[in-house]
Design a protein around this motif. Structure first.
Motif, mmCIF file in Angstrom:
data_model
loop_
_atom_site.group_PDB
_atom_site.id
_atom_site.type_symbol
_atom_site.label_atom_id
_atom_site.label_comp_id
_atom_site.label_asym_id
_atom_site.label_seq_id
_atom_site.Cartn_x
_atom_site.Cartn_y
_atom_site.Cartn_z
ATOM 1 N N ASP A 195 4.330 6.261 -11.922
ATOM 2 C CA ASP A 195 3.581 5.421 -10.984
ATOM 3 C C ASP A 195 3.485 4.021 -11.573
ATOM 4 O O ASP A 195 2.866 3.806 -12.605
ATOM 5 N N SER A 246 4.909 9.237 -3.345
ATOM 6 C CA SER A 246 4.916 10.396 -4.218
ATOM 7 C C SER A 246 6.313 10.563 -4.818
ATOM 8 O O SER A 246 7.252 9.867 -4.438
ATOM 9 N N ASP A 264 0.011 -0.573 -8.208
ATOM 10 C CA ASP A 264 -1.397 -0.434 -7.851
ATOM 11 C C ASP A 264 -1.740 -1.596 -6.926
ATOM 12 O O ASP A 264 -1.323 -2.728 -7.173
ATOM 13 N N GLU A 297 -4.761 0.904 -13.551
ATOM 14 C CA GLU A 297 -3.784 1.971 -13.741
ATOM 15 C C GLU A 297 -2.893 1.773 -14.965
ATOM 16 O O GLU A 297 -2.103 2.642 -15.300
ATOM 17 N N GLU A 308 0.835 -1.193 0.000
ATOM 18 C CA GLU A 308 0.000 0.000 0.000
ATOM 19 C C GLU A 308 0.871 1.246 0.000
ATOM 20 O O GLU A 308 0.565 2.227 -0.680
ATOM 21 N N ARG A 309 1.960 1.215 0.742
ATOM 22 C CA ARG A 309 2.876 2.363 0.762
ATOM 23 C C ARG A 309 3.519 2.569 -0.609
ATOM 24 O O ARG A 309 3.702 3.702 -1.041
ATOM 25 N N ASP A 336 2.191 1.902 -3.408
ATOM 26 C CA ASP A 336 1.138 2.455 -4.267
ATOM 27 C C ASP A 336 0.934 3.943 -4.016
ATOM 28 O O ASP A 336 0.596 4.686 -4.926
ATOM 29 N N GLU A 337 1.136 4.398 -2.803
ATOM 30 C CA GLU A 337 0.872 5.792 -2.444
ATOM 31 C C GLU A 337 2.108 6.681 -2.454
ATOM 32 O O GLU A 337 2.008 7.863 -2.153
#
Length: 79
Positions: A39, A34, A42, A64, A28-29, A31-32
């Motif tokens: 990117d 920045s 997903d 994505e 999850e990290r 995926d998020e």
């Protein structure tokens, strides 16, 4: 959603400990995150993976991808 752990201060062992003890929080990290060049991650979860229609799973897997493909071409990662 994410645990409040300063992984950087604990080095690679802290990251590995977090990855081992979490419920895929490390994905999850990813995926998020920045400030990535493109990117390329997903993450989604399923309540019951054995009872999902193939088309629905495919749609989730490809969510994505069209945007990634577009950005990868713009960034010249692909011809």
């Amino acid at each position: 959603m994410f645990r409040d752990i300063n992984i950087k201060s604990k080095g690679i062992l802290g990251w590995l400990a977090q990855a081992k003890t979490s419920d895929f929080t490390f994905l999850e990290r990813l995926d998020e995150m920045s400030d990535r060049y493109v990117d390329n991650c997903d993450v989604f979860s399923l309540e019951d993976p054995e009872n999902i229609a193939d088309k629905e799973l495919y749609d989730l897997l490809m969510t994505e991808y069209p945007n990634w493909l577009k950005l990868a071409k713009i960034k010249k990662l692909l011809p």
